[in-house]
Write a protein that holds these residues in place. Structure first.
Motif, PDB file in Angstrom:
ATOM      1  N   TRP A 259       0.819  -1.212   0.000  1.00 50.97           N
ATOM      2  CA  TRP A 259       0.000   0.000   0.000  1.00 50.97           C
ATOM      3  C   TRP A 259       0.859   1.272   0.000  1.00 50.97           C
ATOM      4  N   ALA A 260       2.051   1.154  -0.502  1.00 52.97           N
ATOM      5  CA  ALA A 260       2.987   2.283  -0.519  1.00 52.97           C
ATOM      6  C   ALA A 260       2.410   3.488  -1.271  1.00 52.97           C
ATOM      7  N   GLN A 261       2.643   4.684  -0.707  1.00 58.39           N
ATOM      8  CA  GLN A 261       2.229   5.926  -1.355  1.00 58.39           C
ATOM      9  C   GLN A 261       3.420   6.883  -1.439  1.00 58.39           C
ATOM     10  N   THR A 262       3.744   7.292  -2.654  1.00 59.98           N
ATOM     11  CA  THR A 262       4.797   8.283  -2.880  1.00 59.98           C
ATOM     12  C   THR A 262       4.331   9.213  -3.990  1.00 59.98           C
ATOM     13  N   VAL A 263       4.259  10.497  -3.687  1.00 60.76           N
ATOM     14  CA  VAL A 263       3.739  11.483  -4.635  1.00 60.76           C
ATOM     15  C   VAL A 263       4.753  12.612  -4.783  1.00 60.76           C
ATOM     16  N   LEU A 264       5.013  13.010  -6.026  1.00 61.51           N
ATOM     17  CA  LEU A 264       5.955  14.085  -6.331  1.00 61.51           C
ATOM     18  C   LEU A 264       5.194  15.259  -6.944  1.00 61.51           C
ATOM     19  N   ILE A 265       5.321  16.439  -6.353  1.00 61.37           N
ATOM     20  CA  ILE A 265       4.645  17.639  -6.831  1.00 61.37           C
ATOM     21  C   ILE A 265       5.697  18.725  -7.093  1.00 61.37           C
ATOM     22  N   ASP A 266       5.696  19.257  -8.299  1.00 61.70           N
ATOM     23  CA  ASP A 266       6.580  20.386  -8.654  1.00 61.70           C
ATOM     24  C   ASP A 266       8.043  20.058  -8.333  1.00 61.70           C
ATOM     25  N   CYS A 267       8.472  18.866  -8.738  1.00 66.01           N
ATOM     26  CA  CYS A 267       9.830  18.419  -8.473  1.00 66.01           C
ATOM     27  C   CYS A 267      10.652  18.394  -9.761  1.00 66.01           C
ATOM     28  N   TRP A 268      11.975  18.412  -9.587  1.00 67.82           N
ATOM     29  CA  TRP A 268      12.920  18.329 -10.707  1.00 67.82           C
ATOM     30  C   TRP A 268      13.603  16.981 -10.645  1.00 67.82           C
ATOM     31  N   LEU A 269      13.595  16.245 -11.783  1.00 58.54           N
ATOM     32  CA  LEU A 269      14.147  14.895 -11.829  1.00 58.54           C
ATOM     33  C   LEU A 269      15.321  14.859 -12.797  1.00 58.54           C
ATOM     34  N   GLY A 270      16.493  14.491 -12.287  1.00 56.12           N
ATOM     35  CA  GLY A 270      17.690  14.417 -13.103  1.00 56.12           C
ATOM     36  C   GLY A 270      17.685  13.233 -14.049  1.00 56.12           C
ATOM     37  N   ARG A 271      18.667  13.235 -14.951  1.00 59.73           N
ATOM     38  CA  ARG A 271      18.705  12.204 -15.999  1.00 59.73           C
ATOM     39  C   ARG A 271      19.019  10.825 -15.446  1.00 59.73           C
ATOM     40  N   HIS A 272      19.466  10.733 -14.198  1.00 59.86           N
ATOM     41  CA  HIS A 272      19.732   9.422 -13.606  1.00 59.86           C
ATOM     42  C   HIS A 272      18.462   8.658 -13.277  1.00 59.86           C
ATOM     43  N   ILE A 273      17.331   9.346 -13.194  1.00 62.54           N
ATOM     44  CA  ILE A 273      16.065   8.694 -12.845  1.00 62.54           C
ATOM     45  C   ILE A 273      15.568   7.858 -14.027  1.00 62.54           C
ATOM     46  N   LYS A 274      15.162   6.625 -13.753  1.00 63.52           N
ATOM     47  CA  LYS A 274      14.688   5.732 -14.805  1.00 63.52           C
ATOM     48  C   LYS A 274      13.374   6.245 -15.387  1.00 63.52           C
ATOM     49  N   ARG A 275      13.253   6.118 -16.688  1.00 62.10           N
ATOM     50  CA  ARG A 275      12.088   6.687 -17.367  1.00 62.10           C
ATOM     51  C   ARG A 275      10.790   5.987 -16.963  1.00 62.10           C
ATOM     52  N   ASN A 288      -2.341  -2.822  -7.860  1.00 64.32           N
ATOM     53  CA  ASN A 288      -3.701  -2.365  -7.556  1.00 64.32           C
ATOM     54  C   ASN A 288      -3.793  -1.640  -6.218  1.00 64.32           C
ATOM     55  N   CYS A 289      -2.677  -1.520  -5.506  1.00 68.23           N
ATOM     56  CA  CYS A 289      -2.723  -0.940  -4.161  1.00 68.23           C
ATOM     57  C   CYS A 289      -1.899   0.336  -4.033  1.00 68.23           C
ATOM     58  N   VAL A 290      -0.763   0.389  -4.704  1.00 69.24           N
ATOM     59  CA  VAL A 290       0.140   1.526  -4.496  1.00 69.24           C
ATOM     60  C   VAL A 290      -0.468   2.807  -5.060  1.00 69.24           C
ATOM     61  N   GLN A 291       0.028   3.930  -4.536  1.00 74.95           N
ATOM     62  CA  GLN A 291      -0.249   5.239  -5.116  1.00 74.95           C
ATOM     63  C   GLN A 291       1.091   5.891  -5.416  1.00 74.95           C
ATOM     64  N   TYR A 292       1.571   5.661  -6.637  1.00 76.84           N
ATOM     65  CA  TYR A 292       2.764   6.330  -7.132  1.00 76.84           C
ATOM     66  C   TYR A 292       2.295   7.367  -8.140  1.00 76.84           C
ATOM     67  N   THR A 305       5.286  10.155 -19.289  1.00 78.62           N
ATOM     68  CA  THR A 305       4.629   9.281 -20.276  1.00 78.62           C
ATOM     69  C   THR A 305       5.248   7.883 -20.300  1.00 78.62           C
ATOM     70  N   GLY A 306       6.508   7.771 -19.891  1.00 78.14           N
ATOM     71  CA  GLY A 306       7.151   6.459 -19.878  1.00 78.14           C
ATOM     72  C   GLY A 306       7.003   5.714 -18.573  1.00 78.14           C
ATOM     73  N   TRP A 307       6.294   6.288 -17.603  1.00 84.17           N
ATOM     74  CA  TRP A 307       6.121   5.620 -16.313  1.00 84.17           C
ATOM     75  C   TRP A 307       5.345   4.305 -16.468  1.00 84.17           C
ATOM     76  N   VAL A 308       5.565   3.408 -15.533  1.00 80.15           N
ATOM     77  CA  VAL A 308       4.814   2.155 -15.523  1.00 80.15           C
ATOM     78  C   VAL A 308       3.322   2.461 -15.484  1.00 80.15           C
ATOM     79  N   PRO A 309       2.488   1.602 -16.094  1.00 79.19           N
ATOM     80  CA  PRO A 309       1.053   1.918 -16.196  1.00 79.19           C
ATOM     81  C   PRO A 309       0.325   2.009 -14.868  1.00 79.19           C
ATOM     82  N   TRP A 310       0.890   1.431 -13.806  1.00 77.42           N
ATOM     83  CA  TRP A 310       0.208   1.484 -12.507  1.00 77.42           C
ATOM     84  C   TRP A 310       0.644   2.678 -11.670  1.00 77.42           C
ATOM     85  N   ALA A 311       1.379   3.622 -12.283  1.00 79.17           N
ATOM     86  CA  ALA A 311       1.659   4.916 -11.657  1.00 79.17           C
ATOM     87  C   ALA A 311       0.813   5.975 -12.342  1.00 79.17           C
TER      88      ALA A 311
END
Length: 729
Positions: A259-275, A288-292, A305-311
């Motif tokens: 049931w993990a929840q992690t939300v990013l608002i108005d953040c800057w993501l560097g090129r090291h972050i996986k697409r 069906n449980c997480v909120q990413y 747009t490249g995020w996993v479909p369950w995010a």
């Protein structure tokens, strides 16, 4: 709960202080057994190699600066336990912490908390900060480690492996606490921010370290309990990595529990972050449980747009539901900052994620070149005879003594251009504007106006001008601009956000960019690299100005005088209470302005007043703005400071400030004796105050409220304030 706050000091050297933080905490329990009694523990600069456990509520631990106060531990999960308990007789994750917070209403400020055990592949998990309490505030801190750097309790209900939760909270009730991290730097590699708390990160730098692997790491591993409305929220944060971390190699998170929840608002993501953003940790049920989720993301990896479909990508309306005051409110309405969330600059960050990209600079080189064409060689010899030449030679030699250059400045009508206006935490409106200070020259500045400003008996607002020094990207750090990691470094190192601090004390503050700094950098210093962004082009200014009869010191005095003209013209400022407050180079500008313009009625000079011989001739690598041709033949710094009398002057020095010179505070005291004589002569002996702080070059804020109150109470009853037109037109 009592309104008084008891204070204890921690120092490795000072007499009467506690040698460790743990000793101070133990003393607090003995001296003040009422657990509801607020306790402040102030920590002097130094490295404290100890495990700190906080089991008492209403405790604040505050360092001088995060850069100078380090709490360091070295335990890793693979190390053997003393009693043989744990999986395979090892410590396990939850006994490795450097600092444990096991209480409510705790505040940590200006600290570095580090676990230096090393690479998790060798030593296992190694927690720097274990936080398990409600209403925790962590402000302007560095939290450093590798794997599992920051744990935010509670633990999940059950272990995945028997003995996996051995530690201080394994049998404790699983209570979800609210935790707030502001302007912090948190670094690690694998799951380095993890746990089940309701945590809000605002204006923080989240830095992923290099492991030289295809999957270089995971930022978060959250275990939000089922049914909880919020987990981890990152607002205005910058996700960065040092050079060498491969592109597309770090996941934003994986679910420690489904049931993990992690939300990013108005953040800057560097090129090291996986697409694809997130990994399910081979837990398909989590889909069906997480909120990413994310909204208003920026930077090379800001495209969802490249995020996993369950995010999820949130729209602006949904993102508004993750405001700080909503996420942390709970049943008691807790909001650690008050008012709107911080306005952040993440959308404007450059490719390194640590500086703001400035598209158009307000440089003044073109104006100086135009001045050269207009006025250059205006005193050239035009006579015809030897007698004409002799006359010209005498007159020209006389004119060369006019070295300060204020008489050459162009006075223009006051004109203001507003660039932007935002609301920041604490009910403060921050306006970014420009003031025309001379023909073709504009000075950007930040104006901070509290919603309920301090007023005098006439209803006029009390105000401070806050010039900046030679660190922190010009006025941005003094104004407390959030969401720029390079600026945050300067704030944590030097307590550089004094314009914002004064605004939070309800003063209107004005934070100008000096010549060659911030938005006024000339071509040689323009750019997004940190060295260019944080530094100025004073040397360039001096080389261009001095051949024209101008000086950098004179130009900055002129600009700040024009700023006073603007404040005077507003009509809502208490001009007979106007203050100037500056640290380091800002102290130099405060010193000169208060000495030359009697409209400044109180002055706070930090980290600058010292003798020329030791600190400017001997240390002649100082910035060129300190060097005015011909000045030292006339005056030393104590003489200049004497010109401020009888207005109240507070001088602040640090014991180990390198700018004091090889003789240290003795060099400062010699100049202060000159100033004391002036105040004594004028019958205002009590109008001068000297404050000495521990540590190296920084602004001391421990007694800031008392210092400002002292200045307010000692504003001299002087003649009516007037414009210093006679000396600068």
């Amino acid at each position: 709960m009592s309104e008084s706050i008891y204070t204890l000091r921690v120092s490795r050297a000072a007499a009467g202080a506690y040698p460790t933080i743990s000793d101070a905490l133990a003393a607090a329990d003995q001296l003040y057994p009422d657990a509801e009694q607020p306790v402040m523990i102030r920590v002097d600069p130094g490295e404290y190699c100890e495990r700190v456990e906080i089991h008492r509520s209403h405790v604040t631990i505050e360092g001088e600066t995060a850069d100078s106060v380090r709490i360091v531990g070295s335990l890793g999960a693979k190390m053997p336990s003393e009693d043989g308990s744990g999986v395979d007789g090892t410590l396990g994750t939850f006994r490795t912490y450097t600092v444990l917070v096991d209480a409510d209403d705790v505040r940590l400020e200006n600290l570095t908390i580090e676990n230096d055990a090393g690479d998790g592949r060798e030593v296992g998990q190694a927690i720097a900060l274990y936080a398990d309490g409600d209403r925790l505030v962590v402000d302007a801190c560095c939290i450093k480690g590798h794997q599992d750097t920051l744990f935010l309790g509670p633990l999940p209900p059950h272990e995945a492996k028997p003995g996996g939760f051995i530690g201080p909270k394994q049998y404790a009730p699983r209570r979800v606490g609210r935790q707030y991290f502001r302007r912090c730097r948190i670094e690690g590699d694998v799951d380095f921010i993890f746990g089940g708390a309701r945590a809000y990160f605002e204006g923080c730098e989240i830095r992923s370290l290099n492991r030289d692997m295809d999957v270089n790491g995971y930022v978060t591993a959250v275990s939000t309990p089922e049914g909880e409305p919020h987990g981890f929220v990152f607002h205005g944060c910058s996700f960065t990595a040092p050079d060498g971390v491969a592109p597309d190699s770090v996941y934003l998170g994986r679910p420690w529990r489904e049931w993990a929840q992690t939300v990013l608002i108005d953040c800057w993501l560097g090129r090291h972050i996986k697409r694809e953003g997130w990994w399910d940790w081979n837990k398909p049920a989590a889909h069906n449980c997480v909120q990413y989720a994310g909204a208003i993301l920026h930077g090379p990896a800001g495209d969802t747009t490249g995020w996993v479909p369950w995010a999820n990508e949130l729209d602006v309306m949904a993102a508004a539901g993750y405001a700080r005051e909503q996420v942390l409110a709970g049943v008691d309405g807790w909001d650690p900052e008050g008012g709107d969330g911080d306005a952040v600059e993440t959308a404007e960050l450059s490719a390194n994620g640590r500086t703001v990209h400035i598209e158009t600079y307000c440089e003044d080189e073109p104006a100086l070149r135009a001045r050269l064409k207009r006025e250059g060689r205006s005193a050239a010899f035009t006579g015809k005879t030897p007698a004409d030449f002799e006359t010209w030679k005498i007159a020209t030699r006389t004119r060369l003594y006019d070295v300060l250059g204020l008489s050459l400045m162009d006075r223009v009508p006051i004109e203001i251009r507003e660039l932007s206006r935002v609301r920041v935490a604490g009910g403060i409106v921050r306006t970014h504007a420009m003031l025309q200070v001379e023909r073709d020259v504009w000075m950007p500045f930040y104006l901070l106006e509290p919603s309920h400003p301090k007023l005098d008996e006439r209803g006029l607002k009390r105000c401070y001008i806050c010039p900046h020094g030679h660190q922190g990207a010009g006025a941005a750090s003094v104004a407390g601009v959030a969401g720029v990691p390079a600026v945050d470094d300067a704030v944590r190192k030097f307590n550089y956000d004094y314009g914002l601090r004064l605004a939070r004390m309800s003063y209107v503050t004005v934070c100008p960019d000096a010549r060659g700094w911030g938005y006024r950098r000339d071509w040689k210093g323009q750019g997004d690299d940190e060295n260019s962004y944080l530094r100025g082009t004073c040397l360039n200014q001096a080389r261009m100005a001095e051949p024209l009869g101008l000086t950098v010191a004179g130009l900055n005095v002129w600009d700040n005088m024009r700023l006073i003209d603007y404040l005077e013209a507003r009509g809502d400022i208490a001009m007979d209470d106007l203050g100037c407050f500056g640290f380091s180079g800002g102290g130099y500008m405060t010193l000169y302005l208060a000495a030359l313009d009697p409209r400044v009625r109180k002055a706070f000079v930090s980290g600058y007043l010292y003798g020329v011989d030791d600190s400017l001739l001997h240390l002649n690598g100082n910035c060129s703005c300190n060097y005015t041709p011909g000045l030292w033949r006339l005056l030393d710094m104590g003489d200049i400071a004497s010109l401020i009398a009888p207005h109240p002057l507070l001088v602040q020095s640090c014991e180990e400030d390198h700018l004091n010179g090889s003789r240290g505070l003795k060099n400062v005291d010699e100049q202060l004796e000159i100033v004391r004589d002036a105040y004594k002569l004028l019958g205002r002996r009590d109008g001068l105050r000297h404050e000495v702080c521990p540590g190296e070059h920084h602004l001391g804020v421990t007694y800031l409220a008392e210092d400002i109150e002292w200045l307010d109470s000692h504003v001299a009853e002087c003649a009516p304030v007037h414009s210093p037109s006679a000396c600068c037109e």
